[in-house]
Design an enzyme around this catalytic site. Structure first.
Site, short mmCIF file in Angstrom:
data_model
loop_
_atom_site.label_atom_id
_atom_site.label_comp_id
_atom_site.label_asym_id
_atom_site.label_seq_id
_atom_site.Cartn_x
_atom_site.Cartn_y
_atom_site.Cartn_z
N LYS A 32 2.83 21.38 24.35
CA LYS A 32 2.09 22.60 24.02
C LYS A 32 0.69 22.51 24.61
CE LYS A 32 0.04 23.75 19.98
NZ LYS A 32 -1.17 24.57 19.94
N ASP A 59 0.13 28.10 24.42
CA ASP A 59 -0.24 28.65 23.10
C ASP A 59 -1.64 29.25 23.16
OD1 ASP A 59 -0.58 29.06 20.36
OD2 ASP A 59 -1.01 26.95 19.95
N LYS A 61 -2.27 32.47 21.93
CA LYS A 61 -2.39 33.38 20.77
C LYS A 61 -3.17 34.65 21.11
CE LYS A 61 -2.31 29.74 17.21
NZ LYS A 61 -2.62 28.51 17.94
N ASP A 64 -5.55 41.42 21.26
CA ASP A 64 -6.54 42.34 21.83
C ASP A 64 -5.87 43.71 21.91
OD1 ASP A 64 -8.75 43.43 23.32
OD2 ASP A 64 -9.17 41.44 24.11
N THR A 119 -1.02 28.35 9.73
CA THR A 119 -0.64 27.44 8.64
C THR A 119 -1.87 26.86 7.93
OG1 THR A 119 -0.26 25.86 10.40
CG2 THR A 119 1.68 26.78 9.35
N ARG A 211 -1.65 16.10 15.81
CA ARG A 211 -2.34 14.86 15.44
C ARG A 211 -1.46 13.71 14.96
NH1 ARG A 211 -6.67 18.51 12.43
NH2 ARG A 211 -4.78 19.77 12.41
O1 C5P Z 1 -2.51 18.49 14.81
P1 C5P Z 1 -1.56 19.48 14.20
O2 C5P Z 1 -0.15 18.93 14.03
O3 C5P Z 1 -2.09 20.09 12.92
O4 C5P Z 1 -1.46 20.65 15.27
C1 C5P Z 1 -0.76 21.83 15.03
C2 C5P Z 1 -0.87 22.73 16.23
O5 C5P Z 1 -0.20 23.96 15.94
C3 C5P Z 1 -2.31 23.09 16.61
O6 C5P Z 1 -2.34 23.09 18.04
C4 C5P Z 1 -2.50 24.50 16.08
O7 C5P Z 1 -3.33 25.27 16.92
C5 C5P Z 1 -1.07 25.05 16.11
N1 C5P Z 1 -0.79 26.12 15.14
C6 C5P Z 1 -0.92 25.97 13.78
N2 C5P Z 1 -0.61 26.99 12.92
C7 C5P Z 1 -0.14 28.15 13.41
C8 C5P Z 1 -0.03 28.33 14.79
C9 C5P Z 1 -0.35 27.28 15.64
O8 C5P Z 1 -1.28 24.89 13.33
N3 C5P Z 1 0.24 29.11 12.58
#
Ligand code: C5P
Length: 232
Positions: A32, A59, A61, A64, A119, A211
């Site tokens: 991603k 990604d 997002k 606009d 989330t 992460r």
């Molecule tokens: O590090 P982590 O596992 O929290 O990363 C989750 C990834 O998913 C991040 O890149 C974040 O931008 C993305 N994301 C999210 N919630 C959403 C959409 C995308 O955490 N609803």
């Protein structure tokens, strides 16, 4: 569609990303590329990762006015990524313009999915900051139904919502789910989280994991653990 583990490569330089990918000698994880990486490395980093043989979820997002999103999607359609996304909150006209813009002259296009609610958003924040007086499941269900109706291929949602999205909109409507944590990893800024195994049980099609893999002492082992838990 096969279940996929997508690694959220939220790094701030192309060099850090390629150094990270060099760790994977035997696998080609689905990568991603988010805003941070894209703004730092541009279309060139997308091409470089593609040339290494990885699938890419771009990604960005988008959110606009319909014309701007449609024209931007036209530009993105030329990057040859496998999947990209927008915020469903932009509304139906914006989503339809996005599908049209992303579709190439030969009728093909990358998968297009919609973000329902981040989330990191809690019920309290939904009500008190965004002034949406509905329950999170109701908001997610409504945004997902709009996305489905506009011709999107699926939504980004919490694994906790994957089951009901599939029940309402069918098994082939994709649920792409971030907010994944191992039982022994930190929640960070995520609020609605589950383990890869629980995401599997709830029917997520693709999990997005950042992460817990990128910050692990052994990222390859963490990725392998994720794949094992999620795809069995
Ligand atoms: O590090 P982590 O596992 O929290 O990363 C989750 C990834 O998913 C991040 O890149 C974040 O931008 C993305 N994301 C999210 N919630 C959403 C959409 C995308 O955490 N609803």
């Amino acid at each position: 569609m096969a279940r996929e583990v997508i690694v959220a490569c939220d790094f701030d330089s192309p060099h850090t990303l390629t150094t990270f990918l060099d760790l994977f000698e035997n696998d080609k994880p689905f990568v991603k590329i988010g805003m941070e990486m894209f703004y730092a490395g541009g279309p060139e980093i997308v091409q470089a990762v593609k040339n290494r043989g990885h699938k890419i979820f771009l990604d960005l997002k988008l959110h606009d006015i319909p014309q701007t999103v449609g024209k931007t999607m036209r530009v993105l359609s030329e990057l040859d990524v496998d999947m990209t996304n927008l915020h469903c909150a932009g509304g139906s006209n914006m989503m339809k313009a996005a599908v049209e813009g992303l579709t190439r002259a030969d009728g093909t296009r990358p998968l297009l999915i919609g973000v329902t609610q981040l989330t990191s958003t809690s019920q309290e924040m939904l009500e008190e900051e965004l002034l949406i007086p509905q329950s999170m499941p109701k908001v997610v269900a409504s945004y997902a139904a709009n996305a489905h109706q506009c011709g999107l291929d699926g939504v980004v949602c919490s694994p906790l919502e994957a089951q009901s999205v599939h029940e309402e909109l069918g098994k082939s409507f994709l649920t792409v789910t971030p907010g994944i944590r191992f039982t022994d990893s930190a929640a960070d800024d995520q609020r609605r989280i589950t383990t890869p195994q629980r995401a599997y049980e709830l029917g997520s099609d693709m999990i997005v994991v950042g992460r817990p893999i990128t910050q692990a002492t052994d990222p390859v082992a963490a990725y392998t653990r994720c794949v094992k838990e999620f795809t069995r």
